[in-house]
Design an enzyme around this catalytic site. Structure first.
Site: not given
Length: 171
Positions: A36-39, A41
């Site tokens: 998701d966004s953690i990946t 970013m």
């Protein structure tokens, strides 16, 4: 702490004075990051992201491909993976040696505060198994897979951050 998996011995040196060595260079291995966004970013240079650290660690030995999708949960990823565009984007890569799977932050959203992204635990477990299965069926049974557990979620802090960032569109 991230344990880095050796992908191969150091590649042979290639010199610009030997044109033959340029054509016989081995294909570079690939590492694909699903999440998701953690990946998404994780390639942020200003935040010293973990994806950027992997790319730095494996430079000249493996290309690190970021397939993080901000806002996605595990179910949305599976729906995208089932489309022609998704199959091409996610799985049409040769030489993949390692896949990371990092979903759960959005899935773990409180169902009362964020029903849109929330995924029940049993469904999340099934979705992760489905993503592992897709990785194995597309890259081979011997593919190395790292499952990264989701971080803890502080709903009040997350909502406060979203209100600061998105104002009245925060959920």
């Amino acid at each position: 702490f991230i344990h880095l998996v050796p992908l191969s011995d150091p590649p042979p040196r290639i010199t610009m004075t030997d044109p033959q060595s340029m054509t016989s260079a081995p294909k570079r291995a690939k590492i694909i990051l699903f999440g998701d966004s953690i990946t998404q970013m994780s390639f942020s240079a200003s935040d010293c992201g973990w994806g950027a650290c992997l790319a730095d660690r494996y430079q000249r030995r493996a290309d690190v491909l970021n397939r993080g999708f901000s806002g996605y949960n595990s179910g949305w990823f599976l729906k995208f993976a089932a489309t022609d565009e998704g199959k091409a984007d996610l799985f049409e890569h040769e030489g993949v040696r390692l896949v990371t799977i990092f979903f759960g932050a959005n899935d773990a959203s409180d169902s009362g505060l964020n029903e849109r992204q929330h995924v029940p635990l049993e469904t999340y477990q099934s979705n992760v198994k489905g993503i592992v299965s897709l990785a194995r069926s597309n890259f081979g049974d011997d593919i190395n897979i790292i499952l990264i557990s989701p971080p803890p979620v502080c709903h009040e802090g997350r909502l406060r951050f979203q209100k600061e960032r998105y104002k009245d569109k925060a959920t």
